[in-house]
Design a protein around this motif. Structure first.
Motif, PDB file in Angstrom:
ATOM      1  N   GLU A  75       0.613  -0.915   0.231  1.00 51.99           N
ATOM      2  CA  GLU A  75      -0.315   0.147   0.272  1.00 51.99           C
ATOM      3  C   GLU A  75       0.595   1.034   0.039  1.00 51.99           C
ATOM      4  O   GLU A  75       1.357   1.251   1.038  1.00 51.99           O
TER       5      GLU A  75
ATOM      6  N   VAL B 111     -20.754   6.405   3.834  1.00 48.67           N
ATOM      7  CA  VAL B 111     -21.787   5.623   4.119  1.00 48.67           C
ATOM      8  C   VAL B 111     -22.086   4.718   3.552  1.00 48.67           C
ATOM      9  O   VAL B 111     -21.068   4.797   2.236  1.00 48.67           O
TER      10      VAL B 111
ATOM     11  N   TRP C 174     -14.713   8.722  -8.126  1.00 52.73           N
ATOM     12  CA  TRP C 174     -15.743   7.771  -7.002  1.00 52.73           C
ATOM     13  C   TRP C 174     -15.410   6.560  -7.817  1.00 52.73           C
ATOM     14  O   TRP C 174     -14.874   5.206  -6.732  1.00 52.73           O
TER      15      TRP C 174
ATOM     16  N   GLY D 213     -17.834   2.247  -4.644  1.00 50.96           N
ATOM     17  CA  GLY D 213     -18.473   1.682  -3.636  1.00 50.96           C
ATOM     18  C   GLY D 213     -17.963   0.611  -3.041  1.00 50.96           C
ATOM     19  O   GLY D 213     -16.758   0.052  -3.782  1.00 50.96           O
TER      20      GLY D 213
HETATM   21  C1  LIG Z   1     -15.727  11.864  -2.427  1.00 49.35           C
HETATM   22  C2  LIG Z   1     -15.463  10.429  -2.580  1.00 49.35           C
HETATM   23  C3  LIG Z   1     -16.891  10.038  -2.234  1.00 49.35           C
HETATM   24  C4  LIG Z   1     -16.758   9.174  -1.638  1.00 49.35           C
HETATM   25  N1  LIG Z   1     -18.014   7.946  -0.950  1.00 49.35           N
HETATM   26  C5  LIG Z   1     -18.644   6.967  -1.212  1.00 49.35           C
HETATM   27  C6  LIG Z   1     -19.486   6.166   0.154  1.00 49.35           C
HETATM   28  O1  LIG Z   1     -20.117   7.206   0.479  1.00 49.35           O
HETATM   29  N2  LIG Z   1     -20.159   5.113   0.383  1.00 49.35           N
HETATM   30  C7  LIG Z   1     -18.964   4.421  -0.606  1.00 49.35           C
HETATM   31  O2  LIG Z   1     -19.838   2.989  -0.548  1.00 49.35           O
HETATM   32  N3  LIG Z   1     -18.478   4.601  -1.338  1.00 49.35           N
HETATM   33  C8  LIG Z   1     -17.633   5.838  -1.473  1.00 49.35           C
HETATM   34  N4  LIG Z   1     -16.888   6.343  -2.592  1.00 49.35           N
HETATM   35  C9  LIG Z   1     -16.384   5.184  -3.799  1.00 49.35           C
HETATM   36  C10 LIG Z   1     -15.697   4.324  -2.898  1.00 49.35           C
HETATM   37  O3  LIG Z   1     -14.409   5.717  -1.556  1.00 49.35           O
HETATM   38  C11 LIG Z   1     -14.405   4.026  -3.617  1.00 49.35           C
HETATM   39  O4  LIG Z   1     -14.928   3.590  -4.755  1.00 49.35           O
HETATM   40  C12 LIG Z   1     -13.733   2.924  -2.989  1.00 49.35           C
HETATM   41  O5  LIG Z   1     -12.950   2.857  -2.381  1.00 49.35           O
HETATM   42  C13 LIG Z   1     -12.946   2.432  -4.145  1.00 49.35           C
HETATM   43  O6  LIG Z   1     -12.238   1.057  -3.581  1.00 49.35           O
HETATM   44  P1  LIG Z   1     -11.107   0.124  -4.297  1.00 49.35           P
HETATM   45  O7  LIG Z   1     -10.528  -0.662  -2.701  1.00 49.35           O
HETATM   46  O8  LIG Z   1     -11.115  -0.411  -5.109  1.00 49.35           O
HETATM   47  O9  LIG Z   1      -9.747   1.408  -4.383  1.00 49.35           O
HETATM   48  P2  LIG Z   1      -9.483   2.386  -3.487  1.00 49.35           P
HETATM   49  O10 LIG Z   1     -10.174   2.302  -2.445  1.00 49.35           O
HETATM   50  O11 LIG Z   1      -9.484   4.283  -4.041  1.00 49.35           O
HETATM   51  O12 LIG Z   1      -7.186   1.987  -3.310  1.00 49.35           O
HETATM   52  C14 LIG Z   1      -7.304   1.861  -4.010  1.00 49.35           C
HETATM   53  C15 LIG Z   1      -5.499   1.425  -3.207  1.00 49.35           C
HETATM   54  O13 LIG Z   1      -4.633   1.338  -3.658  1.00 49.35           O
HETATM   55  C16 LIG Z   1      -2.792   2.231  -3.420  1.00 49.35           C
HETATM   56  N5  LIG Z   1      -2.356   2.667  -4.816  1.00 49.35           N
HETATM   57  C17 LIG Z   1      -3.003   3.017  -5.406  1.00 49.35           C
HETATM   58  N6  LIG Z   1      -1.359   3.265  -6.999  1.00 49.35           N
HETATM   59  C18 LIG Z   1      -0.692   2.587  -5.242  1.00 49.35           C
HETATM   60  C19 LIG Z   1       0.199   2.113  -5.716  1.00 49.35           C
HETATM   61  N7  LIG Z   1       1.110   2.574  -7.482  1.00 49.35           N
HETATM   62  N8  LIG Z   1       0.858   1.473  -5.175  1.00 49.35           N
HETATM   63  C20 LIG Z   1       0.845   1.105  -4.085  1.00 49.35           C
HETATM   64  N9  LIG Z   1      -0.179   1.571  -3.698  1.00 49.35           N
HETATM   65  C21 LIG Z   1      -0.922   2.014  -4.406  1.00 49.35           C
HETATM   66  C22 LIG Z   1      -3.849   3.615  -3.153  1.00 49.35           C
HETATM   67  O14 LIG Z   1      -3.453   4.387  -2.261  1.00 49.35           O
HETATM   68  C23 LIG Z   1      -5.209   3.394  -2.358  1.00 49.35           C
HETATM   69  O15 LIG Z   1      -5.129   2.986  -0.884  1.00 49.35           O
HETATM   70  C24 LIG Z   1     -16.285   7.571  -2.569  1.00 49.35           C
HETATM   71  C25 LIG Z   1     -15.777   7.890  -3.329  1.00 49.35           C
HETATM   72  C26 LIG Z   1     -15.119   9.541  -3.693  1.00 49.35           C
HETATM   73  C27 LIG Z   1     -13.669   9.885  -4.043  1.00 49.35           C
END
Ligand SMILES: Cc1cc2nc3c(=O)[nH]c(=O)nc-3n(C[C@H](O)[C@H](O)[C@H](O)COP(=O)(O)OP(=O)(O)OC[C@H]3O[C@@H](n4cnc5c(N)ncnc54)[C@H](O)[C@@H]3O)c2cc1C
Lengths: 401, 515
Positions: B32, B57, B455, B496
């Motif tokens: 990470e 949420v 998002w 999400g």
């Molecule tokens: C403003 C905002 C509000 C939101 N509110 C909500 C909500 O209320 N409820 C909801 O359900 N969803 C919400 N979302 C959506 C939700 O946050 C995302 O869809 C979700 O976090 C995606 O999860 P993920 O695990 O796929 O990716 P992410 O959570 O984006 O995780 C990706 C991870 O990879 C890491 N990473 C990236 N590149 C590298 C690299 N090169 N080397 C090492 N690590 C790396 C990042 O640091 C991160 O920790 C919101 C999004 C935004 C932008």
């Protein structure tokens, strides 16, 4: 006309920088648009033009051919990722024939890469490629510019072409090897001369600033005026004959370029086109590599081949069969009567047998005699070598003929 | 070489995928970039003593994932169900539960229609479930799994929904929520509140085609359970995932930003960290979005030209800014009691309001009257703020990634704009603010590594869904680079806090690798 100038779409034909001379020398005023430019199909008779290319010297305006300038720190690596051949060792002053493929390993187009000067390249293509060239640049620091109409070009081909150009005032051709290029001086302006061409014979292509186009034309035709060598213009129809003799296939005529193919399976890989020798799997990744490697695992199902067709009938659009009245195994893609070889020649696509190309097929030929239709069978044999491949094509220095 | 699996990114999907793989016997190292896991789902301190998470949420954490990974045992508390309260400046609010709506003088017809409308949409979402929990089937060269998925989907659409509902679903599936709502409802306030869920997180207004689909994507969460505001912020969910991952044997390294995915002959060979450390791997799973993964980490030189081009062309420009306000005392919202303040509050009083808010985004401007989603997480967990203080957490849209004047310039104006809207519903709140944080899409991109700060790691639109998500050629979690997989929101079915992409990716990896 410069590439950056807006084209006038009410004008059917645009003019090349050689237009005044071409218009004047044309006897029959038979024109086609090549890339929008008024191009002669025939100047006087196909026969005289054909024999100029094969026996003396022919001149053709190459300006409408698509040309791109590729420069920048990663220009070579970019090109090497674009095309299937290894061009990493292409030295300044050298030219390479290449094809490039889409992600699926199907050929988009063919062309030549000119390494003009250290780090400065020109890519010539059969069809417009700017969009593909630009979108292929991800990860490379390159500049890609279309220069089609910023360069005036003539193709000077034939057994006496070296003598003609030398007499016109260009030095250094004696040591210029096939697929080499030099920057020469012609009456005070710079001309790039490459030993390349589309006729399969001794020949050169000359590239200069459009400003000097007419002077370049005049210098060449002046050799004829001075009574030294015969020089004639070459039209598209005679070109169509010599290019088949030379064994050069044409994207869009002989196979469907991948980027304009709609139906699944109607595009072709380099292996299917008999251009497997242009594919190098040992170099770094290039577009289509993965797909081509996968394709290589299986025998090629069909292949483009060169055919010598027996008899005196042209195999116009013929189907091909494994024997007389046998199973259909292919179709003719291009054909010509070769006056110099006294034979009917063709390109055809035929089915392989477990990857092996059959050496003999039969063409069913339809022909009309005084408006009555007949059909006949002609035996066709597959050949690997170009049909027309004279020794002088590769001799350095080429002798004076 | 030993079989090493590297997961790039410890977002919730990276954690889910890593845990499944470790449970199936993979030796998993998760890297990470940040000092904390969870991406925008992590709970962070934004001002001394004040904490919040960007995602606030919890709608739709998938139940199968929660059960498979025993997240309950690992400490997951989803929290009690919360309603959505659509605010009205005069205090005459609407309260929307899953299938019941009340307040704001709704007509009998609207009350009844809401229940039917919601149950229809929940039924559509259910019918699509076979598609959700599997790799999206290819239409050419299907494998057995693909045929099975499509068969199940066909069956559910035809027999699960029934003929009439299937026909209705096919009618509305591709159109916009505005037309559908106008056909069904009378109350502007109610239509605004429903449309909110169709446009929040997207570059879409209620009249944009595709908004029925984005709404459906939101409703999917409702078939798994209730929406909630987790105690401790979304970080609590991440903590549970972290424990489950560790228990399954995943090795986790934070502050380990991957700079390069190493590829030889179209085969992944490992990763290189920022700083140069090399880690060999036979399988690499990326939780980062498609652009980060392919363009920045793999690089165009290792890929086919059209594939790179497709990836670069993915529409992924975020439109939501996140604001965190540290406030002294509990803010007063006109007409809301303290229990109501614990719910999910939204500002989107009409369809027209939402459409106008979106209009600005088309021209690179932020909305003069943004739509807002407001929670007060400190009411669920007092430790989120110092004594006598609270945290007001707001997702505000539309706040385009490519703001005309740039976010450096425009950031403060946007905070002021949001506050002026907020003041209409909670007069005096501005005076209570002691600290604040605003994360524009650009900030989110920089802090969480998501392209465009989007998002969903890419718009949820017909041309970027199913067998086209994120792009053709990488839509089944595997990619043109052998051994490299996608497991984040960039992949099917999108963003999400759901855990679904992580789950599906693991399933795909295991089915391809045989372990
Ligand atoms: C403003 C905002 C509000 C939101 N509110 C909500 C909500 O209320 N409820 C909801 O359900 N969803 C919400 N979302 C959506 C939700 O946050 C995302 O869809 C979700 O976090 C995606 O999860 P993920 O695990 O796929 O990716 P992410 O959570 O984006 O995780 C990706 C991870 O990879 C890491 N990473 C990236 N590149 C590298 C690299 N090169 N080397 C090492 N690590 C790396 C990042 O640091 C991160 O920790 C919101 C999004 C935004 C932008």
């Amino acid at each position: 006309m410069s590439a950056t100038q807006h084209l006038d779409f009410t004008q059917i034909y645009h003019h090349s920088p050689f237009h005044d001379r071409i218009e004047a020398i044309s006897q029959v005023k038979s024109w086609s648009a090549w890339n929008g430019v008024q191009t002669a199909r025939v100047f006087d008779t196909v026969a005289s033009e054909y024999f100029a290319a094969r026996s003396t010297t022919s001149v053709m305006d190459l300006t409408p051919m698509e040309k791109y300038r590729i420069t920048g720190p990663d220009a070579n690596e970019y090109l090497n990722h674009l095309v299937t051949r290894d061009v990493s060792k292409l030295k300044p002053g050298r030219v390479s024939y290449v094809v490039w493929c889409n992600d699926e390993g199907k050929v988009i187009d063919d062309g030549t890469i000119f390494h003009l000067r250290e780090g400065e390249y020109r890519l010539c293509a059969a069809h417009h490629q700017l969009d593909w060239l630009l979108l292929s640049a991800e990860g490379y620091d390159v500049e890609i510019e279309e220069e089609t109409f910023d360069i005036a070009a003539l193709s000077v081909q034939g057994p006496t072409s070296c003598s003609v150009l030398t007499a016109a005032g260009i030095d250094g051709l004696d040591s210029l090897k096939p697929f080499g290029l030099i920057h020469a001086n012609l009456n005070g302006f710079e001309v790039c001369v490459s030993r390349t061409g589309f006729t399969g014979d001794l020949g050169y292509e000359l590239w200069c600033d459009p400003e000097h186009a007419l002077a370049m034309w005049d210098a060449i035709f002046d050799v004829k005026a001075r009574g030294l060598y015969d020089v004639r213009p070459l039209g598209l129809e005679a070109l169509a004959m010599v290019r088949v003799e030379a064994g050069f296939i044409l994207p869009g005529d002989d196979f469907n370029p991948a980027d304009s193919t709609v139906r699944a399976g109607h595009d072709r890989s380099p292996f299917e086109l008999g251009l497997g020798w242009l594919v190098n799997f040992d170099k770094p990744y290039f577009t289509g590599k993965k797909a081509l490697l996968a394709e290589k695992q299986k025998p090629t199902a069909r292949q483009m081949v060169k055919l010598v067709v027996e008899g005196n009938k042209l195999p116009v659009d013929s189907f091909l069969f494994d024997r007389k009245n046998g199973k259909r195994v292919g179709t003719i893609k291009a054909y010509t009567w070769s006056p110099i070889l006294k034979a009917n020649l063709a390109f055809a696509e035929i089915d392989t047998k477990n990857g092996v190309v059959p050496q003999e097929v039969w063409a069913e030929i339809y022909y009309s005699k005084e408006l009555e239709w007949h059909s006949t069978w002609a035996k066709c044999s597959v050949t690997d070598k170009p049909f027309w491949n004279p020794e002088r094509k590769s001799m350095t220095p080429p002798s004076a003929f | 070489m030993t079989n090493q699996t590297v997961v790039i990114g410890g977002g919730h999907n990276g954690l889910v995928c890593a845990t499944y793989l470790a449970k199936a016997g993979h030796k998993v190292l998760l890297l990470e970039a940040r000092d904390q896991l969870g991406g925008p789902a992590s709970t962070t301190e934004f001002a001394e003593g004040f904490k919040s998470s960007v995602a606030h949420v919890l709608h739709s954490l998938n139940n199968k994932v929660a059960t498979d990974l025993q997240l309950g045992q690992a400490g997951l508390e989803r929290g009690e169900a919360v309603n959505t309260i659509a605010l009205s400046a005069d205090g005459n609010h609407l309260t929307l539960a899953k299938n019941v709506v009340s307040g704001n003088g709704l007509s009998e017809s609207d009350l009844a229609t809401y229940a039917n409308f919601k149950s229809d949409f929940q039924a559509y979402a259910k019918a699509l479930e076979p598609l959700t929990m599997n790799k999206p089937p290819r239409l050419k060269d299907m494998d057995t799994q693909d045929k099975f998925t499509l068969g199940k989907l066909g069956f559910k659409l035809r027999f699960g929904l029934g003929k009439d509902n299937m026909r209705e679903f096919l009618r509305v599936g591709g159109i916009n929520i505005y037309d559908v709502l106008k056909d069904s409802f009378e109350s502007e306030a109610l239509m605004g509140a429903i449309a909110f869920d169709a446009v929040m997180g997207h570059h879409m207004g209620p009249r944009t085609p595709n908004t029925v689909l984005s709404y459906l994507n939101h409703v999917r969460g409702e078939i798994y359970g209730d929406q909630s505001i987790p105690k401790g912020g979304m970080g609590q969910v991440v903590n549970a995932l972290e424990s489950a991952a560790k228990k399954a044997g995943v090795t986790i390294r934070t502050n380990a930003k991957v700079a390069k995915i190493k590829v030889e002959n179209s085969q992944v060979t490992g990763v290189q960290l920022e700083g140069g450390e090399q880690i060999a791997a036979t399988t690499v799973v990326s939780n980062a979005d498609a652009k980060q993964t392919f363009i920045n980490l793999v690089g165009g030189r290792q890929l086919d030209a059209m594939f790179s081009h497709r990836v670069k062309s993915v529409r992924a420009k975020g439109n939501v800014a996140k604001l965190h306000f540290a406030v002294k005392g509990l803010p007063k919202f006109t007409g809301l009691d303290e229990n109501q303040l614990c719910q999910r509050l939204i500002v989107c009083p009409s369809l027209r309001y939402a459409e106008h808010a979106f209009n600005a985004a088309k021209y690179g401007e932020f909305s003069k009257n943004p739509i807002l989603e407001i929670t007060i997480p400190s009411l669920k967990d007092a430790s989120m703020a110092p004594d006598g203080h609270h945290v007001v957490s707001i997702s505000a849209s539309f706040a385009p990634y490519q703001l005309k004047q740039g976010w450096q310039q425009g950031g403060d104006d946007f905070i002021a704009t949001v506050l002026s809207v907020l003041e209409q519903y909670a007069p005096g709140i501005s005076e209570q603010i002691v600290a604040k944080e605003m994360l524009s899409p650009v900030d989110i991109e920089q802090q969480y590594g998501t392209s465009g700060g989007h998002w969903h790691h890419g718009e949820i639109a017909l041309d970027q869904l199913f067998m086209m998500r994120p792009v053709y050629g990488a839509a089944q979690y595997d990619t043109p680079v052998d051994g490299l997989f996608l497991c984040g929101a960039t992949a099917h079915p999108g963003g999400g806090i759901t855990g679904i992409p992580g789950h599906n990716a693991a399933k795909r990896i295991l089915s391809m690798g045989g372990r």
